[in-house]
Design an enzyme around this catalytic site. Sequence first.
Site, PDB file in Angstrom:
ATOM      1  N   CYS A 108       6.429  -1.814  42.360  1.00 24.19           N
ATOM      2  CA  CYS A 108       8.407  -2.242  42.093  1.00 24.19           C
ATOM      3  C   CYS A 108       9.149  -1.763  43.071  1.00 24.19           C
ATOM      4  O   CYS A 108       9.423  -0.453  43.272  1.00 24.19           O
ATOM      5  CB  CYS A 108       8.553  -1.760  40.829  1.00 24.19           C
ATOM      6  SG  CYS A 108      10.348  -1.767  40.436  1.00 24.19           S
ATOM      7  N   CYS A 122      12.142   0.325  41.959  1.00 22.77           N
ATOM      8  CA  CYS A 122      12.427   1.528  41.164  1.00 22.77           C
ATOM      9  C   CYS A 122      11.746   2.919  42.403  1.00 22.77           C
ATOM     10  O   CYS A 122      11.877   3.587  42.093  1.00 22.77           O
ATOM     11  CB  CYS A 122      11.027   1.282  40.004  1.00 22.77           C
ATOM     12  SG  CYS A 122      11.341  -0.771  39.759  1.00 22.77           S
ATOM     13  N   ASP A 123      10.272   1.798  43.359  1.00 20.40           N
ATOM     14  CA  ASP A 123       9.453   3.232  44.004  1.00 20.40           C
ATOM     15  C   ASP A 123      10.001   3.437  45.572  1.00 20.40           C
ATOM     16  O   ASP A 123      10.443   4.413  45.846  1.00 20.40           O
ATOM     17  CB  ASP A 123       8.586   3.147  43.511  1.00 20.40           C
ATOM     18  CG  ASP A 123       7.766   3.654  42.044  1.00 20.40           C
ATOM     19  OD1 ASP A 123       8.266   4.178  41.296  1.00 20.40           O
ATOM     20  OD2 ASP A 123       6.990   2.607  42.372  1.00 20.40           O
TER      21      ASP A 123
HETATM   22  C1  FAD Z   1       5.072   0.926  38.794  1.00 20.04           C
HETATM   23  C2  FAD Z   1       6.196   0.501  38.231  1.00 20.04           C
HETATM   24  C3  FAD Z   1       7.554   1.510  38.458  1.00 20.04           C
HETATM   25  C4  FAD Z   1       8.539   1.267  37.854  1.00 20.04           C
HETATM   26  N1  FAD Z   1       9.751   2.277  37.989  1.00 20.04           N
HETATM   27  C5  FAD Z   1      10.680   2.034  37.668  1.00 20.04           C
HETATM   28  C6  FAD Z   1      11.697   2.987  38.235  1.00 20.04           C
HETATM   29  O1  FAD Z   1      11.650   4.044  38.452  1.00 20.04           O
HETATM   30  N2  FAD Z   1      13.138   2.308  36.739  1.00 20.04           N
HETATM   31  C7  FAD Z   1      12.648   1.281  36.460  1.00 20.04           C
HETATM   32  O2  FAD Z   1      14.126   0.959  35.715  1.00 20.04           O
HETATM   33  N3  FAD Z   1      12.623   0.484  36.073  1.00 20.04           N
HETATM   34  C8  FAD Z   1      10.568   0.644  36.557  1.00 20.04           C
HETATM   35  N4  FAD Z   1      10.028   0.072  37.022  1.00 20.04           N
HETATM   36  C9  FAD Z   1      10.545  -1.398  35.758  1.00 20.04           C
HETATM   37  C10 FAD Z   1       9.537  -0.838  34.175  1.00 20.04           C
HETATM   38  O3  FAD Z   1       9.175  -0.203  33.739  1.00 20.04           O
HETATM   39  C11 FAD Z   1       9.770  -2.263  33.154  1.00 20.04           C
HETATM   40  O4  FAD Z   1      10.962  -3.353  33.677  1.00 20.04           O
HETATM   41  C12 FAD Z   1      10.123  -1.605  32.001  1.00 20.04           C
HETATM   42  O5  FAD Z   1       8.973  -0.715  30.936  1.00 20.04           O
HETATM   43  C13 FAD Z   1      10.092  -2.935  31.034  1.00 20.04           C
HETATM   44  O6  FAD Z   1       9.950  -1.956  29.545  1.00 20.04           O
HETATM   45  P1  FAD Z   1       9.354  -3.173  28.133  1.00 20.04           P
HETATM   46  O7  FAD Z   1       9.704  -2.821  27.479  1.00 20.04           O
HETATM   47  O8  FAD Z   1       9.980  -4.802  28.453  1.00 20.04           O
HETATM   48  O9  FAD Z   1       7.784  -3.896  28.710  1.00 20.04           O
HETATM   49  P2  FAD Z   1       6.651  -2.727  29.201  1.00 20.04           P
HETATM   50  O10 FAD Z   1       7.291  -1.223  29.410  1.00 20.04           O
HETATM   51  O11 FAD Z   1       6.384  -3.300  30.273  1.00 20.04           O
HETATM   52  O12 FAD Z   1       5.671  -2.521  27.804  1.00 20.04           O
HETATM   53  C14 FAD Z   1       5.254  -3.681  26.611  1.00 20.04           C
HETATM   54  C15 FAD Z   1       4.416  -2.837  25.672  1.00 20.04           C
HETATM   55  O13 FAD Z   1       4.035  -3.993  25.153  1.00 20.04           O
HETATM   56  C16 FAD Z   1       2.231  -3.948  24.806  1.00 20.04           C
HETATM   57  N5  FAD Z   1       2.293  -4.737  24.357  1.00 20.04           N
HETATM   58  C17 FAD Z   1       2.192  -6.387  25.455  1.00 20.04           C
HETATM   59  N6  FAD Z   1       0.865  -7.280  24.494  1.00 20.04           N
HETATM   60  C18 FAD Z   1       0.734  -6.361  23.337  1.00 20.04           C
HETATM   61  C19 FAD Z   1      -0.056  -7.336  22.031  1.00 20.04           C
HETATM   62  N7  FAD Z   1      -0.404  -8.478  21.852  1.00 20.04           N
HETATM   63  N8  FAD Z   1       0.016  -6.787  21.231  1.00 20.04           N
HETATM   64  C20 FAD Z   1       0.431  -5.087  21.149  1.00 20.04           C
HETATM   65  N9  FAD Z   1       0.884  -3.925  22.112  1.00 20.04           N
HETATM   66  C21 FAD Z   1       1.358  -5.835  23.558  1.00 20.04           C
HETATM   67  C22 FAD Z   1       1.570  -3.867  26.218  1.00 20.04           C
HETATM   68  O14 FAD Z   1       0.956  -2.635  26.115  1.00 20.04           O
HETATM   69  C23 FAD Z   1       2.929  -2.615  26.829  1.00 20.04           C
HETATM   70  O15 FAD Z   1       2.605  -1.636  26.444  1.00 20.04           O
HETATM   71  C24 FAD Z   1       8.447   0.100  36.819  1.00 20.04           C
HETATM   72  C25 FAD Z   1       7.626  -0.441  37.094  1.00 20.04           C
HETATM   73  C26 FAD Z   1       6.145  -0.259  37.537  1.00 20.04           C
HETATM   74  C27 FAD Z   1       5.117  -1.267  37.382  1.00 20.04           C
END
Ligand code: FAD
Length: 368
Positions: free
Chosen positions: A148, A151-152
Amino acid sequence: MSKQRLHRNVVIIGSGPAGLTAAIYSARANLKPLLVDAPADAEKHTVPGGQLMITTDVENYPGFAEGIQGPDLMVEFRKQAERFGTEFLETWIDKVELQERPFTLHTSDHEIKAETLIIASGASAKWLGIPGEAKVPAGLGGHGVSACATCDGPLPAFRNKPLVVVGGGDTAMEEATFLTRYASRVFVVHRRNKLRASKIMQDKAFRNQKLEFIWDTAVEEILGTPADGVTGVRLSNLKTGQQQIFPCSGVFIAIGHKPNTELFKGQIETDDVGYIKTSGHSTATNIPGVFASGDVQDSVYRQAVTAAGTGCMAALDAERFLDHLPVMMPSGEEITMEGEHITPDHEVIITPDGHMIPNKIGSATPRD
Ligand SMILES: Cc1cc2nc3c(=O)[nH]c(=O)nc-3n(C[C@H](O)[C@H](O)[C@H](O)COP(=O)(O)OP(=O)(O)OC[C@H]3O[C@@H](n4cnc5c(N)ncnc54)[C@H](O)[C@@H]3O)c2cc1C
């Protein structure tokens, strides 16, 4: 052994920023949400807490002037959701039945009935699967390897340093162009000798003086140590087989994202890539009572703060949905929030001012 049966008003899948924000809001609304999240699994790249668990500094989440570590931020989210009574279950949801409400969700040990469902299962960055790519301590993920750039990229570790971006599509061009604002130079490593990116993105990238392309080449390994971060990559020319160590201070894998929607395939409306479609300015999906928030429905912004924002929306949408469900009276008649009565045979709606409306599709004329 038979499965444990549970029945809840609000079930949330996913404990990233979207799922935990939905939990905070619905728990505060006394809806006693159940949040289900997959356990830690190195192969499947899952950690309770979602994607931020695999990063280090988060500098753009509002409220933390000095920045915060991704895992620390998620601990705070979780504590806040716990404080208002969210129930947590750490397991995979491996099957869903969304044809009728209450919806049925299956885990290896539970059958969960949900009056409303908030899908916050996120998206996963696609990875190459090469040595050095996994999260520290298995690799350098979070210490110079990222998926990302938004983000980074602005982190001090990448400023005025040479960086490598892997990929040849729109995502890669966007990430590489963005990184040129901070890096001394950005090298795009691509397996082919031309890009898959749209013409406009290619033109922009080719015009950028700080971008260079390394064609017909694959990254075979990311080199460095957790203390020093990334120091280089081992490249292999796919035409000549020639290998070289290429010095750099960071690697951004930009080969796309995959929404975690396999589970819902064929049951819920998605776009061509698999992102869940939500309607208008809401988190409503095509199934009444099912709401989607966070990266699972957002192919554009994919940030923690936007995920949290839509998690809040999903909780409010679910709360309103539940509020508007008719309440069954001892007579068998049902009464809605608006004070409308539905007859026990579901044939007629009687409005508060006494109008009688047929409760059938295609017959909208009042019949009093
Ligand atoms: C390396 C990296 C760095 C980042 N840095 C930043 C940053 O600095 N600032 C920023 O704003 N954003 C950052 N992001 C982006 C940010 O992390 C995401 O936008 C955010 O986490 C999305 O949130 P979410 O709740 O939609 O999903 P996620 O964080 O993806 O969480 C989804 C969860 O659902 C669970 N899940 C999926 N399928 C199932 C299932 N069938 N049964 C049970 N559980 C399930 C997964 O295991 C996971 O824990 C970064 C992303 C990455 C990869």
